[in-house]
Each structure stands twice: as structure tokens, then as C-alpha cells.
Write a protein that holds these residues in place. Structure first.
Motif, mmCIF file in Angstrom:
data_model
loop_
_atom_site.group_PDB
_atom_site.id
_atom_site.type_symbol
_atom_site.label_atom_id
_atom_site.label_comp_id
_atom_site.label_asym_id
_atom_site.label_seq_id
_atom_site.Cartn_x
_atom_site.Cartn_y
_atom_site.Cartn_z
ATOM 1 N N UNK A 128 -13.089 49.863 46.829
ATOM 2 C CA UNK A 128 -12.643 50.238 48.150
ATOM 3 C C UNK A 128 -11.412 51.395 47.760
ATOM 4 N N UNK A 129 -10.678 51.007 46.486
ATOM 5 C CA UNK A 129 -9.629 51.966 46.267
ATOM 6 C C UNK A 129 -10.158 53.352 45.697
ATOM 7 N N UNK A 130 -11.322 52.994 45.008
ATOM 8 C CA UNK A 130 -11.851 54.437 44.692
ATOM 9 C C UNK A 130 -12.673 55.150 46.174
ATOM 10 N N UNK A 131 -13.267 54.474 46.796
ATOM 11 C CA UNK A 131 -13.846 55.136 48.028
ATOM 12 C C UNK A 131 -12.551 55.889 48.734
ATOM 13 N N UNK B 238 -23.698 52.403 44.556
ATOM 14 C CA UNK B 238 -23.949 53.023 45.606
ATOM 15 C C UNK B 238 -24.447 52.767 46.815
ATOM 16 N N UNK B 239 -25.177 51.517 46.655
ATOM 17 C CA UNK B 239 -25.731 50.935 48.013
ATOM 18 C C UNK B 239 -24.432 50.325 48.548
ATOM 19 N N UNK B 240 -23.640 49.567 48.048
ATOM 20 C CA UNK B 240 -22.661 49.110 48.410
ATOM 21 C C UNK B 240 -21.633 50.291 49.069
ATOM 22 N N UNK B 241 -21.276 51.289 48.424
ATOM 23 C CA UNK B 241 -20.522 52.271 48.942
ATOM 24 C C UNK B 241 -21.009 52.822 50.278
ATOM 25 N N UNK B 242 -22.387 53.192 50.445
ATOM 26 C CA UNK B 242 -23.173 53.547 51.404
ATOM 27 C C UNK B 242 -22.839 52.494 52.897
ATOM 28 N N UNK B 243 -22.942 51.109 52.253
ATOM 29 C CA UNK B 243 -22.876 50.169 53.432
ATOM 30 C C UNK B 243 -21.440 50.147 53.961
ATOM 31 N N UNK C 128 -18.633 63.455 47.446
ATOM 32 C CA UNK C 128 -17.586 62.789 46.736
ATOM 33 C C UNK C 128 -17.265 63.002 45.453
ATOM 34 N N UNK C 129 -16.224 63.320 44.771
ATOM 35 C CA UNK C 129 -16.190 63.292 43.333
ATOM 36 C C UNK C 129 -15.779 61.878 42.819
ATOM 37 N N UNK C 130 -16.775 61.324 43.114
ATOM 38 C CA UNK C 130 -16.673 59.527 42.495
ATOM 39 C C UNK C 130 -17.866 59.499 41.370
ATOM 40 N N UNK C 131 -17.346 59.072 40.400
ATOM 41 C CA UNK C 131 -18.135 58.956 39.043
ATOM 42 C C UNK C 131 -18.331 57.581 38.556
#
Length: 448
Positions: free
Chosen positions: A226-229, A252-257, A290-293
Motif C-alpha cells: 500500500x505504501x508503494x502503491x 501485480x494481481x493484488x495491486x490491480x485488485x 506507474x514507476x513501481x518496480x
């Protein structure tokens, strides 16, 4: 041989090593200078490394550290023969120690040759890996190669950093105070996405080590994500997640959810509705841009992790890093007598890495079974697993607690407590947020 190339032998100079030790045997000033340049592993002759550590040990105890005292100490520890014998150690003191510029020059030469040796060894190992590799192995070999090169050159220093008087730093401190004041209520650090947590901490600052800890299945990995999102998707701040617990596809699935408000179990069971697909399609462009690696390759040692972090900081300007999880990480380059000692060293190095890269590092950790022995099940900072040094090195410790994880019919179902148990630069507090497990996220209570 004492030339740098030494024919077919690895690069070294025994004369430079002897000159550095000679200076240390005769001068405390030399020890103070040389210890900033050399490590015992920088000496080509192992006997010299042993003599070096013995001198430092005596010096640290404020005892005599001349050749007689060093010989006696080595003899007491039954290490004299390994150090070359009595006559060899006594013979090192023959000659003049020279001036500080001279002993520093010799120490820097020893260090430079050590870097060359380590680089040569790393190159041979990398060449062997590449020779036996396939196209499928290319990424893993490249990561290993970079980690080994970083490790080989890590001790290379460019002079001793200066010390600054408080007067010299005053102007910078005042500039920082004025800059914070001019933001008119804006956060000084990177927002966490949680209003009350940001109010308490001012956001996450460069150089901070933030520990997020909980018992298994409480959602600690979700909170770190969540912090990174918030940083990368909401605010376009480059961030990175290093995970040993999940595949990058799972992350990635959790971020999309979380972003699209589509239940994770719908994604995994193939039961997504048309409305789910519509919400997902609406959020996908922003998530993809998004620049999330995400790094889920084998980085199980701290040496590898540090190399990857440095690369992402240099190449992608990553400004926040999360490591999930500490209990799966090993130090990697030397043995430890206990897991406690190893985790202590890892946490210390994570804090130093945060300061070196000037980014906040969020470290996910598992608590021991202490909370389960208490009637209210609430965690305490003393429950941190494997090492009390984790608390010592952390700037912020956030303990995650959910009553409904223990009591399904709890009147606080769907709530979670972020217990800020340590806050180096401010107060501690317990902040209540909402846990939306089906969306793989935590949110402010006002958003429910």
C-alpha cells in the motif's frame, strides 16, 4: 614478489602491506588513519591480516600495540605461528614508520590491489557462469554478475569523509526548516496514503528504516505494498518492492485488485463479472504506467539485495524501497554464530543502505508467538523475531494487529490497528484503519 602484477600471481604488494603494519605498530595516529582505508581481508598474506586485527584489538582496549605487545597477544591466543612466528612479527618493526602521507599511500595501495584481486576473482566466476549458461539464464547471470562486481569493489573508498562542525551544518538545517514551513501543511516526506499515519510521522523520510511487523496472515505485506502503491501510482514517485514471498504476477494481481476494487478471489477463480472487467480496464493504464518496480528473482542474500537497490537507485531514481521479508533473507558473505546475530547485521546494513541511497526502506518482519500468549493478542515491540537490534536500528516500528484474525465475530471486524511502537523523531500512537482483505488493501476509515 612485491610488484603489483607479480607475474602469474594475483596482484599484491607485500612491501606495502609491511609498511602499513610497521606504521601501525609504532603510531596510534597511523592506526586511526589506516583503519579508515583497510580491512583485514584486504591483505594478500593472511598472516598480515591476522597481525592487523591483533593491533586493532589491542588499540581498542587502550593497550600497548607495538611489536612486543602484538607478539605476546598472538602467543597468548596460540596464533603466533599463523602470523609468521616471533621473528617475523618483531622484524616488521624494523625501519621507519614514515609520515602520515606515506603510510596512507601504502595503505591505499594495499586496498587498490585488493580491489583488483577481488575484481579478477569475480570476473573469472562470471566468465564461468556465462560459459555454462543459456539464454534462459541470462537475466539471473547478469544480476549475479552485478552483485559480485559491487561486492568486489564495495570497500573502495575515495578519501576519508570530513567531519563537520555544527556551525557548518546550521545553514542547511535552517534551510530545511524553512522549506518544510513553506509547504503550508504539505508533507515533508513521502506520503503513506494513511492520513493519521502521515500526520504522526510527516511521511517517510530519506534515510529512514521503517519496520512493518505482524504475525503471519495479518496483512503486513499488503500494508508495505500500500505504501508503494500510494507513492508510485498516486504520486508518480519511483519505488521498488523486493519480495521473496510472492511472484511478481501475484503482486501485480493484488495491486490491480486494490486499485480497481476487484476481489482477488474473483480474479483467481475466473468469476469476474462485466463490472469487474470494466473497473479493471479503467485502472490498468494508470497502474501500467506507474514507476513501481518488482524484483522477485533470487536475491536471498543481502549482498545481492544491496546491488539491486543501488542499480535501481542509479538507473530508475527509485525513491522508496520495500523488502519482503527479512526472515527469508540471509547476509550471505560470512558465517554467523546465530540467526540473532545475522538479523542484527542485516538490519544494521539496511539502515546504512537507506542512508547511503537517501531513500526510506520499509522492511517487513514476522513477530514471534508472543502476542498469542496474551489475552488481548496485541503485539509488542519486544515480539520482533530473531533480533532486538531490529528495533534499535529502525526509525519507525509499525506493528499490525487485527482482532478479527483471532475472533471472527469481533465487533471490530474489518478494522486494523497500526501500532506505531517506535518513532525516533516523534510520538507513538495507535492508528485505526480499515482492512479490505478481498481487495488486498488497507484504507483510511473515512474511505469505507
Amino acid at each position: 614478489m612485491d610488484d603489483d602484477k607479480n607475474g602469474g600471481e594475483p596482484p599484491h604488494s607485500l612491501e606495502a602491506e609491511k609498511a602499513a603494519l610497521r606504521a601501525m605498530l609504532s603510531s596510534g595516529d597511523a592506526i586511526a588513519d589506516i583503519v579508515e582505508v583497510l580491512h583485514d581481508t584486504d591483505f594478500y598474506r593472511s598472516a598480515h591480516g591476522l597481525i592487523y586485527t591483533t593491533i586493532l584489538d589491542l588499540y581498542a582496549r587502550d593497550q600497548a600495540h607495538d611489536e612486543v605487545a602484538v607478539t605476546a597477544e598472538l602467543s597468548k591466543k596460540e596464533l603466533l605461528e599463523q602470523a609468521g612466528g616471533r621473528s617475523y612479527v618483531l622484524g616488521l618493526a624494523n625501519g621507519r614508520a614514515g609520515r602520515s602521507t606515506t603510510w596512507l599511500k601504502q595503505a591505499e595501495r594495499v586496498q587498490a590491489l585488493a580491489v583488483l584481486r577481488r575484481t579478477k576473482e569475480a570476473a573469472v566466476h562470471i566468465e564461468n557462469l556465462a560459459a555454462g549458461g543459456t539464454a534462459d539464464d541470462a537475466d539471473a547471470i547478469a544480476n549475479t554478475a552485478q552483485a559480485e562486481i559491487f561486492a568486489a569493489t564495495a570497500r573502495r573508498r575515495h578519501g576519508i569523509p570530513p567531519a563537520y562542525s555544527i556551525g557548518d551544518t546550521m545553514e542547511g538545517a535552517l534551510d530545511e526548516i524553512e522549506a518544510i514551513g513553506s509547504r503550508k501543511g504539505e508533507l515533508a516526506g513521502i506520503t503513506t496514503g494513511f492520513t493519521d499515519l502521515d500526520s504522526l510521522t510527516g511521511g517517510l523520510y530519506p534515510g529512514q528504516l521503517i519496520v512493518v511487523a505482524a504475525r503471519p496472515a495479518m496483512g503486513k505485506s499488503t500494508l508495505a505494498t500500500d505504501f508503494l502503491r500510494t507513492a508510485s501510482i498516486k504520486n508518480n514517485i519511483p519505488s521498488a518492492l523486493f519480495t521473496l514471498e510472492s511472484r511478481r504476477t501475484d503482486v501485480t494481481l493484488r495491486v490491480l485488485a486494490a486499485e480497481a476494487r476487484v476481489a482477488v478471489h474473483h480474479m483467481r477463480s475466473g468469476t469476474m463479472t462485466d463490472e469487474d472487467w470494466t473497473r479493471l480496464a479503467r485502472r490498468m493504464p494508470d497502474v501500467a504506467a506507474a514507476p513501481l518496480y518488482i524484483q522477485d528473482d533470487a536475491y536471498a542474500t543481502f549482498t545481492d539485495l544491496r546491488a539491486h537497490c543501488r542499480r535501481l537507485r542509479a538507473q530508475q531514481d527509485v525513491q522508496m524501497i520495500a523488502v519482503d521479508a527479512l526472515h527469508l533473507l540471509s547476509y550471505g558473505t560470512r558465517p554467523f554464530t546465530s540467526r540473532y546475530e545475522e538479523i542484527s547485521e542485516i538490519s544494521r546494513c539496511l539502515k546504512l543502505l537507506a542512508m547511503e541511497l537517501e531513500v526510506p526502506i520499509v522492511a517487513v518482519s514476522t513477530l514471534n508467538r508472543g502476542p498469542e500468549q496474551r489475552p488481548d493478542k496485541r503485539p509488542m515491540v519486544s515480539d520482533l523475531r530473531d533480533s532486538g537490534a531490529l528495533e534499535d536500528n529502525a526509525d519507525i516500528v509499525i506493528l499490525l494487529h487485527r482482532e478479527d484474525a483471532y475472533e471472527k465475530d469481533s465487533p471490530r471486524a474489518g478494522e486494523a490497528d497500526l501500532i506505531v511502537a517506535k518513532h525516533r523523531f516523534g510520538p507513538t500512537a495507535t492508528i485505526t484503519v480499515a482492512f479490505q482483505g478481498h481487495y488486498a488493501r488497507f484504507v483510511d476509515m473515512a474511505q469505507t
